[in-house]
Design an enzyme around this catalytic site. Sequence first.
Site, mmCIF file in Angstrom:
data_model
loop_
_atom_site.group_PDB
_atom_site.id
_atom_site.type_symbol
_atom_site.label_atom_id
_atom_site.label_comp_id
_atom_site.label_asym_id
_atom_site.label_seq_id
_atom_site.Cartn_x
_atom_site.Cartn_y
_atom_site.Cartn_z
ATOM 1 N N ASP A 71 0.830 -1.206 0.000
ATOM 2 C CA ASP A 71 0.000 0.000 0.000
ATOM 3 C C ASP A 71 0.868 1.262 0.000
ATOM 4 O OD1 ASP A 71 -2.471 1.272 0.125
ATOM 5 O OD2 ASP A 71 -2.527 1.268 2.314
ATOM 6 N N HIS A 72 0.587 2.168 -0.925
ATOM 7 C CA HIS A 72 1.272 3.475 -0.980
ATOM 8 C C HIS A 72 2.799 3.380 -0.998
ATOM 9 C CE1 HIS A 72 -2.284 5.999 -0.575
ATOM 10 N NE2 HIS A 72 -2.710 5.206 0.393
ATOM 11 N N ASP A 110 2.766 4.461 -5.444
ATOM 12 C CA ASP A 110 2.165 5.780 -5.211
ATOM 13 C C ASP A 110 3.224 6.857 -5.432
ATOM 14 O OD1 ASP A 110 1.011 8.090 -4.396
ATOM 15 O OD2 ASP A 110 0.517 7.407 -2.364
ATOM 16 N N GLY A 144 -8.968 6.159 2.080
ATOM 17 C CA GLY A 144 -9.559 6.947 3.163
ATOM 18 C C GLY A 144 -11.011 6.593 3.409
ATOM 19 N N GLY A 195 -7.122 8.976 7.629
ATOM 20 C CA GLY A 195 -7.302 9.378 9.024
ATOM 21 C C GLY A 195 -8.684 9.958 9.240
ATOM 22 N N ASN A 199 -8.436 1.713 7.229
ATOM 23 C CA ASN A 199 -7.381 1.505 8.209
ATOM 24 C C ASN A 199 -7.790 2.118 9.556
ATOM 25 O OD1 ASN A 199 -4.952 0.987 9.448
ATOM 26 N ND2 ASN A 199 -3.812 2.590 8.415
ATOM 27 N N THR A 200 -7.956 3.445 9.565
ATOM 28 C CA THR A 200 -8.184 4.167 10.826
ATOM 29 C C THR A 200 -9.348 3.624 11.658
ATOM 30 O OG1 THR A 200 -7.357 6.122 9.723
ATOM 31 C CG2 THR A 200 -8.523 6.490 11.781
ATOM 32 N N ASN A 237 -10.416 1.229 0.736
ATOM 33 C CA ASN A 237 -9.384 1.019 1.749
ATOM 34 C C ASN A 237 -9.809 1.541 3.119
ATOM 35 O OD1 ASN A 237 -8.078 0.433 -0.644
ATOM 36 N ND2 ASN A 237 -6.218 1.587 -0.138
HETATM 37 O O1 G3H Z 1 -4.447 3.116 2.065
HETATM 38 C C1 G3H Z 1 -5.077 3.073 3.131
HETATM 39 C C2 G3H Z 1 -6.273 3.821 3.334
HETATM 40 O O2 G3H Z 1 -6.562 4.686 2.333
HETATM 41 C C3 G3H Z 1 -6.906 3.900 4.649
HETATM 42 O O3 G3H Z 1 -7.451 5.155 4.961
HETATM 43 O O4 G3H Z 1 -7.153 5.142 7.413
HETATM 44 O O5 G3H Z 1 -8.661 6.752 6.355
HETATM 45 O O6 G3H Z 1 -9.275 4.369 6.423
HETATM 46 P P1 G3H Z 1 -8.178 5.350 6.362
HETATM 47 ZN ZN ZN Z 2 -4.607 5.105 1.189
#
Ligand code: G3H
Ligand code: ZN
Length: 280
Positions: A83-84, A105, A205, A177, A228-229, A226
């Site tokens: 990722d990225h 990325d 995000g 985030g 994560n947060t 995606n």
């Molecule tokens: O690449 C990872 C994400 O875009 C996660 O974004 O932390 O805002 O869910 P997020």
């Molecule tokens: Zn991302």
Amino acid sequence: MKLYSAMLLKAQNEHYAIPHFNINNLEWTKYILEECEANKSPVFLGVSLGAAKYMGGFDVIAGMVNGLIKDLNITIPVMLHLDHANNVEDCKKAYDAGFRSIMIDASRYSLEENIKMTKEVSEYCKDALIEAETGHIGGTEDNLTSEVYYTTIEDSRVFLNNTNIDMYAPALGSVHGIYKGEPKINTQRMQEISTTFNIPLVLHGGSGLPENILKECIKNGVCKINFNTELQLAWNKSVRDFINNNIAVYDPRKIISSGEESLKKQVKTYIGILGSKNKG
Ligand code: G3H
Ligand code: ZN
């Protein structure tokens, strides 16, 4: 066609999105795999460069994921995804270790440089799904903060005409985030990009975006989202509560796994919203 493209095309044709969840350690990977298997949802396991370094390296992660798939009898499609990655070298190393989905990325560089780096990754990582980004997704990822910059149709045209990627992450207002204020996603441009170029789109995000926006993005061509947060927040809250209420406990397995249920609940919620249940 690449072996793994079918997974994205199925999502595109059947109008759902495949969840991408970032992993941080053995436990998170195990919980995500178990919950996706329970829901028969395909999944991308996202690994940022920071997370790769934290866990020891690409080979450790590939070994861990393959081991879990085998020992837990996981039958759903699982894509181990870099990722990225902001440099070509790490993409090559991850590919050599067995990652079969790679995001180069290079969105921080000029469009020309972004194209050049993306091509180099596509040429080397022949069997992998390649994801790339233009514009800027805002917020913070691996401690790097950036402002939102909405990609344009013209940038997309130049980029896609000169590369050969499998999934495209046009930055259209989402942030990594926590969102400050109302999210402003340009779904109209998303639709225009999707219909003009007919390529599976990726939304970064995903955390913090309400259900109606996530669904609208899927309607407008997004096939992978995606997260994560939101997983981190869910796990963090449960673990903090557990520690506060069980001050005598010191077994790390008990402490770490006190976040299992809430993490799995969040995974299940996203599978429901994305419509990926029983698609694996
Ligand atoms: O690449 C990872 C994400 O875009 C996660 O974004 O932390 O805002 O869910 P997020
Ligand atoms: Zn991302």
